[in-house]
Write a protein that holds these residues in place. Structure first.
Motif, PDB file in Angstrom:
ATOM      1  N   PHE A  51       0.832  -1.212   0.000  1.00 22.63           N
ATOM      2  CA  PHE A  51       0.000   0.000   0.000  1.00 22.63           C
ATOM      3  C   PHE A  51       0.864   1.258   0.000  1.00 22.63           C
ATOM      4  O   PHE A  51       0.526   2.254  -0.638  1.00 22.63           O
ATOM      5  CB  PHE A  51      -0.961  -0.028   1.199  1.00 22.63           C
ATOM      6  CG  PHE A  51      -2.161  -0.920   0.955  1.00 22.63           C
ATOM      7  CD1 PHE A  51      -3.361  -0.390   0.490  1.00 22.63           C
ATOM      8  CD2 PHE A  51      -2.078  -2.285   1.152  1.00 22.63           C
ATOM      9  CE1 PHE A  51      -4.458  -1.205   0.241  1.00 22.63           C
ATOM     10  CE2 PHE A  51      -3.176  -3.115   0.906  1.00 22.63           C
ATOM     11  CZ  PHE A  51      -4.369  -2.574   0.450  1.00 22.63           C
ATOM     12  N   GLN A  52       1.972   1.215   0.709  1.00 18.95           N
ATOM     13  CA  GLN A  52       2.863   2.386   0.719  1.00 18.95           C
ATOM     14  C   GLN A  52       3.416   2.659  -0.679  1.00 18.95           C
ATOM     15  O   GLN A  52       3.464   3.796  -1.133  1.00 18.95           O
ATOM     16  CB  GLN A  52       4.026   2.154   1.700  1.00 18.95           C
ATOM     17  CG  GLN A  52       3.595   2.130   3.153  1.00 18.95           C
ATOM     18  CD  GLN A  52       4.779   1.897   4.069  1.00 18.95           C
ATOM     19  OE1 GLN A  52       5.361   0.813   4.096  1.00 18.95           O
ATOM     20  NE2 GLN A  52       5.169   2.916   4.811  1.00 18.95           N
ATOM     21  N   THR A  57       2.061   1.805  -3.511  1.00 13.71           N
ATOM     22  CA  THR A  57       0.964   2.236  -4.383  1.00 13.71           C
ATOM     23  C   THR A  57       0.585   3.684  -4.116  1.00 13.71           C
ATOM     24  O   THR A  57       0.394   4.482  -5.043  1.00 13.71           O
ATOM     25  CB  THR A  57      -0.239   1.300  -4.175  1.00 13.71           C
ATOM     26  OG1 THR A  57       0.198  -0.043  -4.395  1.00 13.71           O
ATOM     27  CG2 THR A  57      -1.371   1.631  -5.127  1.00 13.71           C
ATOM     28  N   ARG A  58       0.504   4.041  -2.837  1.00 12.73           N
ATOM     29  CA  ARG A  58       0.195   5.422  -2.485  1.00 12.73           C
ATOM     30  C   ARG A  58       1.236   6.362  -3.093  1.00 12.73           C
ATOM     31  O   ARG A  58       0.900   7.430  -3.619  1.00 12.73           O
ATOM     32  CB  ARG A  58       0.155   5.582  -0.961  1.00 12.73           C
ATOM     33  CG  ARG A  58       0.068   7.016  -0.467  1.00 12.73           C
ATOM     34  CD  ARG A  58      -1.340   7.577  -0.650  1.00 12.73           C
ATOM     35  NE  ARG A  58      -1.370   9.042  -0.701  1.00 12.73           N
ATOM     36  CZ  ARG A  58      -1.483   9.854   0.340  1.00 12.73           C
ATOM     37  NH1 ARG A  58      -1.574   9.347   1.554  1.00 12.73           N
ATOM     38  NH2 ARG A  58      -1.524  11.157   0.188  1.00 12.73           N
ATOM     39  N   VAL A 102      -4.503   7.219  -7.472  1.00 13.33           N
ATOM     40  CA  VAL A 102      -5.557   6.864  -6.506  1.00 13.33           C
ATOM     41  C   VAL A 102      -6.439   5.735  -7.035  1.00 13.33           C
ATOM     42  O   VAL A 102      -6.955   4.913  -6.270  1.00 13.33           O
ATOM     43  CB  VAL A 102      -6.388   8.101  -6.109  1.00 13.33           C
ATOM     44  CG1 VAL A 102      -7.527   7.720  -5.155  1.00 13.33           C
ATOM     45  CG2 VAL A 102      -5.497   9.135  -5.428  1.00 13.33           C
ATOM     46  N   LEU A 137      -4.685   2.633  -6.165  1.00 14.64           N
ATOM     47  CA  LEU A 137      -4.827   2.407  -4.719  1.00 14.64           C
ATOM     48  C   LEU A 137      -6.197   1.794  -4.418  1.00 14.64           C
ATOM     49  O   LEU A 137      -6.313   0.857  -3.616  1.00 14.64           O
ATOM     50  CB  LEU A 137      -4.655   3.741  -3.988  1.00 14.64           C
ATOM     51  CG  LEU A 137      -4.645   3.705  -2.459  1.00 14.64           C
ATOM     52  CD1 LEU A 137      -3.462   2.885  -1.926  1.00 14.64           C
ATOM     53  CD2 LEU A 137      -4.593   5.128  -1.880  1.00 14.64           C
ATOM     54  N   ARG A 138      -7.215   2.301  -5.100  1.00 20.07           N
ATOM     55  CA  ARG A 138      -8.569   1.778  -4.885  1.00 20.07           C
ATOM     56  C   ARG A 138      -8.667   0.331  -5.372  1.00 20.07           C
ATOM     57  O   ARG A 138      -9.250  -0.517  -4.694  1.00 20.07           O
ATOM     58  CB  ARG A 138      -9.597   2.677  -5.602  1.00 20.07           C
ATOM     59  CG  ARG A 138     -11.035   2.335  -5.269  1.00 20.07           C
ATOM     60  CD  ARG A 138     -12.033   3.362  -5.818  1.00 20.07           C
ATOM     61  NE  ARG A 138     -11.936   4.643  -5.125  1.00 20.07           N
ATOM     62  CZ  ARG A 138     -11.488   5.781  -5.662  1.00 20.07           C
ATOM     63  NH1 ARG A 138     -11.112   5.818  -6.930  1.00 20.07           N
ATOM     64  NH2 ARG A 138     -11.429   6.885  -4.948  1.00 20.07           N
ATOM     65  N   GLU A 143      -1.828   5.967   6.721  1.00 24.41           N
ATOM     66  CA  GLU A 143      -1.357   7.080   5.883  1.00 24.41           C
ATOM     67  C   GLU A 143      -1.506   6.743   4.399  1.00 24.41           C
ATOM     68  O   GLU A 143      -1.908   7.580   3.596  1.00 24.41           O
ATOM     69  CB  GLU A 143       0.121   7.389   6.175  1.00 24.41           C
ATOM     70  CG  GLU A 143       0.327   8.114   7.481  1.00 24.41           C
ATOM     71  CD  GLU A 143       1.796   8.099   7.932  1.00 24.41           C
ATOM     72  OE1 GLU A 143       2.050   8.603   9.033  1.00 24.41           O
ATOM     73  OE2 GLU A 143       2.663   7.564   7.199  1.00 24.41           O
ATOM     74  N   ALA A 144      -1.175   5.502   4.063  1.00 22.70           N
ATOM     75  CA  ALA A 144      -1.265   5.094   2.661  1.00 22.70           C
ATOM     76  C   ALA A 144      -2.717   5.087   2.182  1.00 22.70           C
ATOM     77  O   ALA A 144      -3.003   5.362   1.019  1.00 22.70           O
ATOM     78  CB  ALA A 144      -0.632   3.718   2.476  1.00 22.70           C
ATOM     79  N   LEU A 145      -3.633   4.792   3.095  1.00 22.50           N
ATOM     80  CA  LEU A 145      -5.056   4.682   2.718  1.00 22.50           C
ATOM     81  C   LEU A 145      -5.797   6.014   2.703  1.00 22.50           C
ATOM     82  O   LEU A 145      -6.929   6.084   2.200  1.00 22.50           O
ATOM     83  CB  LEU A 145      -5.787   3.751   3.700  1.00 22.50           C
ATOM     84  CG  LEU A 145      -5.567   2.247   3.571  1.00 22.50           C
ATOM     85  CD1 LEU A 145      -6.248   1.530   4.731  1.00 22.50           C
ATOM     86  CD2 LEU A 145      -6.110   1.727   2.237  1.00 22.50           C
ATOM     87  N   PRO A 167      -6.257   8.790   1.058  1.00 21.68           N
ATOM     88  CA  PRO A 167      -7.086   9.301  -0.050  1.00 21.68           C
ATOM     89  C   PRO A 167      -8.381   8.514  -0.239  1.00 21.68           C
ATOM     90  O   PRO A 167      -9.314   9.025  -0.853  1.00 21.68           O
ATOM     91  CB  PRO A 167      -6.189   9.147  -1.279  1.00 21.68           C
ATOM     92  CG  PRO A 167      -4.815   8.993  -0.753  1.00 21.68           C
ATOM     93  CD  PRO A 167      -4.920   8.392   0.605  1.00 21.68           C
ATOM     94  N   GLN A 199      -8.719  15.827   3.645  1.00 21.25           N
ATOM     95  CA  GLN A 199      -7.563  15.205   4.313  1.00 21.25           C
ATOM     96  C   GLN A 199      -7.702  15.171   5.838  1.00 21.25           C
ATOM     97  O   GLN A 199      -7.394  14.172   6.471  1.00 21.25           O
ATOM     98  CB  GLN A 199      -6.306  15.961   3.879  1.00 21.25           C
ATOM     99  CG  GLN A 199      -5.096  15.755   4.762  1.00 21.25           C
ATOM    100  CD  GLN A 199      -4.030  14.894   4.063  1.00 21.25           C
ATOM    101  OE1 GLN A 199      -4.242  14.394   2.965  1.00 21.25           O
ATOM    102  NE2 GLN A 199      -2.900  14.717   4.707  1.00 21.25           N
TER     103      GLN A 199
END
Ligand code: AMP
Ligand code: MG
Length: 485
Positions: free
Chosen positions: A189-190, A192-193, A198, A201-202, A307-309, A311, A317
Motif C-alpha cells: 500500500f505504501q 501504491t500510495r 488513486v 490504490l482503490r 497514511e497510505a489509505l 485518499p 484530508q
C-alpha cells in the motif's frame, strides 16, 4: 524454459491481472542440480497437490519455478517499506517470485511463492539467492507456528539448488516454496500510495477486501472497514506472539501482512528466559523490535498503513486523518483483550473470574519470571503441574521463593484448571539451540535431526516421554540471529 507439469496443477494469476502495475512478469533461475530436502505432505494435500508428484522430477521443477503450468504468469511483486523506521520507496521481490494462486479443495486462493529463485529487477545489490540453513529455519518456525494455531505463511518445500552461494562462507543454495493467504503487505500500500495513482490504490484495496476481509465490502465505508479489519487481525496476531514468546525480529512494514498472517522468518526466535528487553537479531542494535516492543511496533506499522489509505478514507484530508486516528485507537483495546483472554487460558483461570483479578495475577507472574529470568515456556507447563498439586516443579524454577509462594497461594485460590492450561501452554517450541543443531546438521547433509524436530513441533501441546531434551531450556547466554541470508 517450460516443461509442462502435471495437467492438474492450475495457477491463477489474479494478482498479476488485477494489479499489473505491481507485478513484473519474471522467471526463476535454473537450478543446476535440484534436490528436494523437505516437503509438507499435509499442506500439499490441503492445496490439492499430490505429494508423490511433487517429489518427482517434474514436481521439483515446479517447486523451483523452472517448469510452471501453462497459463501461469510468475511475477515479482512491487512494494515499499519502512525498515527500522527508514522509508525505502522501492523494495519489492528482490529474490522471490509469485508463481500464482492455488485453489485447494476448500476453494480458498493461496499464493504459491518462491524465495531464492534468482535476481529480479528489484534485486539492487543482492544476488537474488537464498541458502539452505535460513530456508529450513523458515520451515521449522512456520511449521511450529501453524501447530500452535498462530496465523502464518506456510512452507511447502525446500529444494537445494546445487548452486553454491557466497555469504560469509560459501553455502549450499536453496529455494523455499512458500504458501500464503496472500503477499499483500503494508508496504504494498505504501508503494501504491507513492505512485500518486488513486485509482490503483482503490483497485489494490478492493483486491485486498475481496481476498481477505470480504465483510468490509458491505460496510458503509469499505476502506475504513478494511483498515479496521487489518488493525483487528494484527492486534490478535501480535497478542498470540506475545503469549508464546515469539520474537519476530524484523517487523518492518514490508513484513506486516494485510491478511494478518505472520510472514518472513528471518532473525526470529522464541524466548527462553522471560525478559521484555530480549533482542536476538544481530542487526537490531537499538532494540526497536525487542520482544516487549512488538505491540507498539505493529501499531506504528498500522499508522503507516493508515497514511497510505488516506485518499480512500475521505476527500477532505483532515477528516480522513480523524477517521484513521479513531480506527487506530481500536488497536490497544483489541490487543489487550486478546492478550488477557490468552493469559486467562494459560493460567487456567475460570471465565467467571473478574478481569482485574486475572490481570493482576498475570502481571505479577510475569514480574516473578522476569526478576528470576525463568524460562517462559517451561514455567507455564510447570504451573500446570502445580494446579494438579505438584508445586515443587514450578517452585524449583525460582530464587524468590517467598514471592513465588505468595503468588501461588493467590492463584490456587482462584481455582485454576490444569486441563485448560495444558491446552493453552505448549511443551515444545522451536528453541534456539535445537533449531541451530538441526540446521547445522542439515547444511552438512544430515536431515535426520531436522525431521525429528519437525515431528516434535507438529504436536506442541502433547507431552511425550523420551522427548525431554526438546522441552528443556537451552544453555544460558546471549543468542544472536542473522537476517537477510
Ligand atoms: P527481507 O529481509 O527478506 O524482508 O527482504 C527485504 C528486501 O530485501 C526485499 O526487497 C527483498 O527482496 C530484498 N532481499 C533480501 N535478500 C536479498 C538477496 N539475497 N538478493 C536480492 N534481494 C534481496
Ligand atoms: Mg520480507
Amino acid at each position: 524454459m517450460t516443461v509442462a507439469p502435471a495437467p492438474s496443477v492450475h495457477l491463477d494469476d489474479t494478482f498479476a491481472r488485477e494489479l499489473p502495475e505491481l507485478a513484473l512478469p519474471w522467471q526463476a533461475d535454473q537450478a543446476p542440480d535440484p534436490r528436494l530436502l523437505v516437503l509438507d505432505d499435509a499442506l500439499a494435500v490441503e492445496l490439492g497437490l499430490d505429494p508423490d508428484w511433487l517429489r518427482s522430477d517434474e514436481g521439483v521443477r515446479l517447486l523451483v519455478g523452472t517448469a510452471v503450468p501453462d497459463g501461469a504468469t510468475p511475477v515479482a511483486q512491487a512494494y515499499a517499506g519502512h525498515q527500522f523506521g527508514w522509508y525505502s520507496p522501492r523494495l519489492g521481490d528482490g529474490r522471490a517470485l509469485l508463481l500464482g494462486e492455488l485453489r485447494g479443495p476448500d476453494g480458498r486462493p493461496r499464493d504459491l511463492h518462491l524465495k531464492g529463485s534468482g535476481r529480479t529487477p528489484f534485486s539492487r545489490g543482492g544476488d537474488g539467492l537464498a541458502v539452505v540453513g535460513p530456508m529450513l529455519r523458515e520451515v521449522v518456525v512456520s511449521r511450529a507456528m501453524h501447530a500452535l494455531d498462530i496465523p502464518t505463511t506456510r512452507s511447502l518445500a525446500v529444494v537445494a539448488t546445487g548452486r553454491p552461494v557466497r555469504r560469509e562462507t560459501v553455502q549450499p543454495g536453496a529455494v523455499l516454496a512458500r504458501v500464503a493467504a496472500s503477499h499483500l503487505r503494508v508496504g504494498t500500500f505504501q508503494y501504491t500510495r507513492a505512485t500518486g495513482d488513486v485509482d490503483l490504490l482503490r483497485r489494490l484495496a478492493d483486491h485486498a477486501i475481496a481476498r481477505h476481509h470480504p465483510d468490509a465490502a458491505q460496510a458503509e465505508q469499505p476502506y475504513l472497514a478494511l483498515f479496521e479489519a487489518v488493525v483487528a487481525a494484527q492486534a490478535e496476531l501480535v497478542a498470540r506472539w506475545m503469549l508464546v514468546g515469539f520474537v519476530h525480529g524484523v517487523m518492518n512494514t514490508d513484513n506486516t501482512t494485510i491478511s494478518g498472517e505472520t510472514i518472513d522468518y528471518g532473525p526470529c526466535a522464541f524466548l527462553d528466559a522471560f525478559d521484555p528487553a530480549t533482542v536476538y537479531s544481530s542487526v537490531d542494535e537499538g532494540g526497536r523490535y525487542a520482544y516487549g516492543n512488538q505491540p507498539a511496533a505493529v501499531e506504528w506499522n498500522l499508522a503507516r498503513f493508515a497514511e497510505a489509505l488516506l485518499p480512500l478514507l475521505h476527500d477532505d484530508q483532515e477528516q480522513a486523518v480523524a477517521l484513521a486516528v479513531a480506527a487506530l485507537g481500536g488497536f490497544r483495546p483489541r490487543y489487550d483483550e486478546a492478550w488477557a483472554a490468552g493469559m486467562r487460558a494459560k493460567l487456567g483461570l475460570p471465565e467467571g473470574l473478574d478481569d482485574g483479578v486475572v490481570a493482576a495475577l498475570a502481571d505479577d507472574w510475569l514480574t516473578l519470571l522476569r526478576n528470576d529470568r525463568v524460562d517462559l515456556t517451561s514455567s507455564f507447563r510447570a504451573l500446570g503441574a502445580a494446579a494438579r498439586g505438584d508445586v515443587d516443579r514450578a517452585r524449583n524454577l525460582f530464587l524468590d521463593l517467598a514471592g513465588f509462594d505468595a503468588w501461588v497461594q493467590r492463584w490456587r485460590a482462584a481455582g485454576p484448571d490444569p486441563e485448560r492450561m495444558d491446552r493453552a501452554n505448549p511443551v515444545y517450541v522451536p528453541r534456539n539451540h535445537l533449531v541451530e543443531e538441526a540446521l547445522t546438521a542439515a547444511t552438512d547433509g544430515d536431515l535426520a535431526p531436522l525431521h525429528r524436530l519437525l515431528e516434535v513441533l507438529a504436536r506442541p501441546f502433547d507431552e511425550r516421554p523420551g522427548l525431554e531434551r526438546y522441552a528443556a531450556p537451552g544453555p544460558a547466554g546471549p543468542y544472536r540471529t542473522f537476517c537477510g541470508t
